[in-house]
Write a protein that holds these residues in place. Structure first.
Motif, PDB file in Angstrom:
ATOM      1  N   ARG A  66       7.094   6.588  -4.452  1.00 40.82           N
ATOM      2  CA  ARG A  66       7.700   5.354  -3.810  1.00 40.82           C
ATOM      3  C   ARG A  66       6.709   4.148  -3.807  1.00 40.82           C
ATOM      4  O   ARG A  66       6.893   3.140  -3.062  1.00 40.82           O
ATOM      5  CB  ARG A  66       7.821   5.907  -2.177  1.00 40.82           C
ATOM      6  CG  ARG A  66       8.863   6.977  -2.057  1.00 40.82           C
ATOM      7  CD  ARG A  66       9.082   7.356  -0.569  1.00 40.82           C
ATOM      8  NE  ARG A  66      10.169   7.903  -0.344  1.00 40.82           N
ATOM      9  CZ  ARG A  66      10.283   9.387  -0.539  1.00 40.82           C
ATOM     10  NH1 ARG A  66       9.453   9.956  -1.418  1.00 40.82           N
ATOM     11  NH2 ARG A  66      11.461   9.848  -0.259  1.00 40.82           N
ATOM     12  N   GLU A 120      18.901   2.223   7.129  1.00 40.08           N
ATOM     13  CA  GLU A 120      18.074   3.042   7.343  1.00 40.08           C
ATOM     14  C   GLU A 120      17.610   2.987   8.672  1.00 40.08           C
ATOM     15  O   GLU A 120      17.039   4.113   9.298  1.00 40.08           O
ATOM     16  CB  GLU A 120      17.236   2.922   6.197  1.00 40.08           C
ATOM     17  CG  GLU A 120      17.680   3.536   5.061  1.00 40.08           C
ATOM     18  CD  GLU A 120      17.794   5.221   4.724  1.00 40.08           C
ATOM     19  OE1 GLU A 120      18.071   5.635   5.699  1.00 40.08           O
ATOM     20  OE2 GLU A 120      17.332   5.615   3.668  1.00 40.08           O
ATOM     21  N   TYR A 124      17.093   6.127  10.992  1.00 38.31           N
ATOM     22  CA  TYR A 124      15.902   6.547  11.618  1.00 38.31           C
ATOM     23  C   TYR A 124      15.988   6.345  13.095  1.00 38.31           C
ATOM     24  O   TYR A 124      15.308   7.291  13.599  1.00 38.31           O
ATOM     25  CB  TYR A 124      14.712   5.947  11.064  1.00 38.31           C
ATOM     26  CG  TYR A 124      14.079   6.569   9.662  1.00 38.31           C
ATOM     27  CD1 TYR A 124      13.398   7.332   9.450  1.00 38.31           C
ATOM     28  CD2 TYR A 124      14.814   5.947   8.545  1.00 38.31           C
ATOM     29  CE1 TYR A 124      12.890   8.085   8.288  1.00 38.31           C
ATOM     30  CE2 TYR A 124      14.419   6.203   7.088  1.00 38.31           C
ATOM     31  CZ  TYR A 124      13.548   7.234   7.188  1.00 38.31           C
ATOM     32  OH  TYR A 124      13.100   7.824   5.860  1.00 38.31           O
ATOM     33  N   TRP A 132      16.086  15.535  11.986  1.00 36.43           N
ATOM     34  CA  TRP A 132      16.150  14.807  10.792  1.00 36.43           C
ATOM     35  C   TRP A 132      15.070  14.171  10.415  1.00 36.43           C
ATOM     36  O   TRP A 132      14.196  14.128   9.630  1.00 36.43           O
ATOM     37  CB  TRP A 132      17.639  14.071  10.524  1.00 36.43           C
ATOM     38  CG  TRP A 132      17.773  13.223   9.300  1.00 36.43           C
ATOM     39  CD1 TRP A 132      18.243  13.854   8.413  1.00 36.43           C
ATOM     40  CD2 TRP A 132      17.298  11.809   9.006  1.00 36.43           C
ATOM     41  NE1 TRP A 132      18.413  12.870   7.124  1.00 36.43           N
ATOM     42  CE2 TRP A 132      17.840  11.856   7.681  1.00 36.43           C
ATOM     43  CE3 TRP A 132      16.663  10.945   9.678  1.00 36.43           C
ATOM     44  CZ2 TRP A 132      17.651  10.460   7.091  1.00 36.43           C
ATOM     45  CZ3 TRP A 132      16.513   9.425   8.992  1.00 36.43           C
ATOM     46  CH2 TRP A 132      17.104   9.568   7.655  1.00 36.43           C
ATOM     47  N   LEU A 136      11.740  14.785   7.868  1.00 39.65           N
ATOM     48  CA  LEU A 136      11.206  13.870   6.990  1.00 39.65           C
ATOM     49  C   LEU A 136       9.881  13.467   7.045  1.00 39.65           C
ATOM     50  O   LEU A 136       9.186  13.014   6.182  1.00 39.65           O
ATOM     51  CB  LEU A 136      12.203  12.607   6.877  1.00 39.65           C
ATOM     52  CG  LEU A 136      13.642  12.939   6.634  1.00 39.65           C
ATOM     53  CD1 LEU A 136      14.357  11.529   6.633  1.00 39.65           C
ATOM     54  CD2 LEU A 136      13.792  13.759   5.352  1.00 39.65           C
ATOM     55  N   LEU A 139       7.144  13.643   4.432  1.00 41.84           N
ATOM     56  CA  LEU A 139       7.258  12.788   3.076  1.00 41.84           C
ATOM     57  C   LEU A 139       6.790  11.335   3.538  1.00 41.84           C
ATOM     58  O   LEU A 139       6.661  10.342   2.553  1.00 41.84           O
ATOM     59  CB  LEU A 139       8.979  12.744   2.743  1.00 41.84           C
ATOM     60  CG  LEU A 139       9.610  14.023   2.702  1.00 41.84           C
ATOM     61  CD1 LEU A 139      10.958  13.859   2.174  1.00 41.84           C
ATOM     62  CD2 LEU A 139       8.979  14.691   1.482  1.00 41.84           C
ATOM     63  N   THR A 141       8.096   8.695   4.987  1.00 43.62           N
ATOM     64  CA  THR A 141       9.085   7.831   4.641  1.00 43.62           C
ATOM     65  C   THR A 141       9.320   6.993   6.092  1.00 43.62           C
ATOM     66  O   THR A 141       9.154   7.645   7.255  1.00 43.62           O
ATOM     67  CB  THR A 141      10.382   8.402   3.994  1.00 43.62           C
ATOM     68  OG1 THR A 141      10.923   9.486   4.886  1.00 43.62           O
ATOM     69  CG2 THR A 141      10.181   9.020   2.936  1.00 43.62           C
ATOM     70  N   ASN A 142       9.883   5.909   5.891  1.00 52.82           N
ATOM     71  CA  ASN A 142      10.460   5.221   7.012  1.00 52.82           C
ATOM     72  C   ASN A 142      11.588   4.193   6.507  1.00 52.82           C
ATOM     73  O   ASN A 142      12.010   4.198   5.288  1.00 52.82           O
ATOM     74  CB  ASN A 142       9.479   4.585   7.923  1.00 52.82           C
ATOM     75  CG  ASN A 142       8.654   3.593   7.124  1.00 52.82           C
ATOM     76  OD1 ASN A 142       9.123   2.769   6.257  1.00 52.82           O
ATOM     77  ND2 ASN A 142       7.464   3.406   7.445  1.00 52.82           N
ATOM     78  N   LYS A 145      11.347  -0.238   2.904  1.00 57.78           N
ATOM     79  CA  LYS A 145      11.344   0.183   1.415  1.00 57.78           C
ATOM     80  C   LYS A 145      11.253  -0.762   0.332  1.00 57.78           C
ATOM     81  O   LYS A 145      11.960  -1.113  -0.352  1.00 57.78           O
ATOM     82  CB  LYS A 145      12.986   0.688   1.115  1.00 57.78           C
ATOM     83  CG  LYS A 145      13.255   1.705   2.323  1.00 57.78           C
ATOM     84  CD  LYS A 145      14.336   2.732   1.801  1.00 57.78           C
ATOM     85  CE  LYS A 145      14.525   3.844   2.707  1.00 57.78           C
ATOM     86  NZ  LYS A 145      13.343   4.776   2.980  1.00 57.78           N
ATOM     87  N   TYR A 147       9.702  -0.291  -2.266  1.00 55.61           N
ATOM     88  CA  TYR A 147       9.982   0.083  -3.701  1.00 55.61           C
ATOM     89  C   TYR A 147      11.372  -0.376  -4.133  1.00 55.61           C
ATOM     90  O   TYR A 147      11.366  -0.537  -5.379  1.00 55.61           O
ATOM     91  CB  TYR A 147       9.792   1.461  -4.021  1.00 55.61           C
ATOM     92  CG  TYR A 147      10.737   2.309  -2.918  1.00 55.61           C
ATOM     93  CD1 TYR A 147      12.122   2.438  -3.138  1.00 55.61           C
ATOM     94  CD2 TYR A 147      10.059   2.784  -1.912  1.00 55.61           C
ATOM     95  CE1 TYR A 147      12.723   3.062  -2.072  1.00 55.61           C
ATOM     96  CE2 TYR A 147      10.906   3.498  -1.030  1.00 55.61           C
ATOM     97  CZ  TYR A 147      12.239   3.810  -1.136  1.00 55.61           C
ATOM     98  OH  TYR A 147      13.062   4.380  -0.256  1.00 55.61           O
ATOM     99  N   THR A 201      17.331   8.218  -4.282  1.00 53.22           N
ATOM    100  CA  THR A 201      17.633   8.215  -2.747  1.00 53.22           C
ATOM    101  C   THR A 201      19.328   7.908  -2.796  1.00 53.22           C
ATOM    102  O   THR A 201      19.982   7.809  -3.475  1.00 53.22           O
ATOM    103  CB  THR A 201      17.191   6.722  -2.170  1.00 53.22           C
ATOM    104  OG1 THR A 201      17.976   5.486  -2.898  1.00 53.22           O
ATOM    105  CG2 THR A 201      15.705   6.365  -2.340  1.00 53.22           C
ATOM    106  N   THR A 202      19.549   8.488  -1.593  1.00 56.97           N
ATOM    107  CA  THR A 202      20.839   8.571  -1.290  1.00 56.97           C
ATOM    108  C   THR A 202      21.155   7.863  -0.058  1.00 56.97           C
ATOM    109  O   THR A 202      21.301   8.298   1.078  1.00 56.97           O
ATOM    110  CB  THR A 202      21.502  10.130  -1.082  1.00 56.97           C
ATOM    111  OG1 THR A 202      20.559  10.983  -0.191  1.00 56.97           O
ATOM    112  CG2 THR A 202      21.286  10.957  -2.266  1.00 56.97           C
TER     113      THR A 202
HETATM  114  N1  IYR Z   1      17.135   8.164   2.821  1.00 59.65           N
HETATM  115  C1  IYR Z   1      16.017   7.965   3.660  1.00 59.65           C
HETATM  116  C2  IYR Z   1      15.626   9.217   4.257  1.00 59.65           C
HETATM  117  C3  IYR Z   1      15.223  10.338   3.464  1.00 59.65           C
HETATM  118  C4  IYR Z   1      15.994  11.638   3.598  1.00 59.65           C
HETATM  119  C5  IYR Z   1      15.721  12.748   2.883  1.00 59.65           C
HETATM  120  I1  IYR Z   1      16.820  14.318   3.152  1.00 59.65           I
HETATM  121  C6  IYR Z   1      14.770  12.895   1.826  1.00 59.65           C
HETATM  122  O1  IYR Z   1      14.470  13.788   1.286  1.00 59.65           O
HETATM  123  C7  IYR Z   1      13.716  11.331   1.866  1.00 59.65           C
HETATM  124  C8  IYR Z   1      14.236  10.412   2.679  1.00 59.65           C
HETATM  125  C9  IYR Z   1      14.998   7.128   2.984  1.00 59.65           C
HETATM  126  O2  IYR Z   1      15.043   6.984   1.860  1.00 59.65           O
HETATM  127  O3  IYR Z   1      14.055   7.069   3.972  1.00 59.65           O
END
Ligand code: IYR
Length: 252
Positions: A66, A120, A124, A132, A136, A139, A141-142, A145, A147, A201-202
């Motif tokens: 990221r 997002e 979040y 959820w 996360l 990882l 993340t928030n 983004k 990146y 990413t999805t």
């Molecule tokens: N799409 C969000 C959250 C996210 C969801 C999953 I499941 C992941 O493995 C990592 C992130 C984001 O990109 O922050």
């Protein structure tokens, strides 16, 4: 000729639910793919000796990152070869139901980022279940983004839910999501082979806005958004372990 008494089937848009077809409608059925004689199969190149082991060592090194260097940009030719590789994936009835949109223009990346960060933030903060957000947390993340604008390329992978046949009629894209997902897997491997890093990413709820941004048609649905490039020198990743073979392989 099928027997009169047999059921007349067609498939839904995803190609996986059977429904009855009107009697008259099957008289002028044509395959979407041209019908022609098969040709001799010629096995392709391999990585042998030790092809599987060498491929394993290659893909083992892939990590989702990221933190992309905004300064170093792979050539578009390399990205194009990776997409050529992705385009070799098998697909339902050889419909090749995928579109790869490559974004390198800074203003378009900025628009993609704005759309994703907006959705997002909602994901979040309120849309998703607290579990959820909790799952996360490792990882780190928030909704912010960087990146999406730092990575030199974004690749937006669309599945084509249906297409147009040679005669202009709607063509069913069987298993379009599975086919496009397989092609995405090949794309990830070939990016890795080219020495590039990526992030899969999805983005939840961003599909229609991103489709409109890129002017894609309504039969295309966003499946995966990839950031592609080189990691920054101080790029950190979660300390993840992968499952052992005996945890994923069952022998009979
Ligand atoms: N799409 C969000 C959250 C996210 C969801 C999953 I499941 C992941 O493995 C990592 C992130 C984001 O990109 O922050």
């Amino acid at each position: 000729q099928r027997k009169k008494s047999s059921k007349n089937y067609s498939t839904d848009r995803d190609g996986d639910i059977e429904t009855e077809l009107e009697e008259e409608a099957r008289d002028d059925l044509q395959p979407a793919l041209e019908e022609k004689p098969h040709v001799q199969f010629v096995p392709g190149q391999t990585l042998n000796p030790n092809g599987a082991r060498r491929f394993l060592e290659l893909v083992r090194g892939r990590r989702s990152i990221r933190s992309f260097s905004p300064l170093t940009k792979p050539s578009l030719g390399v990205i194009e070869d990776c997409i050529r590789a992705a385009g070799t994936a098998p697909s339902g009835a050889h419909t090749e139901p995928w579109t790869f949109c490559v974004v390198e223009e800074a203003s378009v990346k900025q628009s993609v980022r704005a759309i994703v960060e907006h959705e997002e933030q909602i994901n979040y903060n309120k849309r998703m279940h607290p579990q959820w957000v909790t799952d996360l947390r490792p990882l780190q993340t928030n909704h912010v983004k960087p990146y999406l604008t730092d990575a030199p390329y974004l690749i937006l992978i669309f599945k084509q839910t249906y297409g147009t046949a040679r005669d202009g009629r709607r063509k069913t894209h069987y298993y379009n999501e599975i086919s496009t997902s397989i092609s995405a897997g090949i794309l990830l491997c070939s990016l890795q082979a080219a020495g590039l890093s990526s992030l899969v990413t999805t983005p939840l709820n961003c599909g229609p806005a991103l489709r409109d941004l890129l002017g894609r048609p309504v039969n295309e649905k966003l499946l995966i958004l990839l950031a592609v490039g080189y990691p920054t020198d101080d790029c950190k990743v979660p300390d993840l372990k992968r499952k052992r073979l005996d945890e994923i392989l069952v022998k009979y």
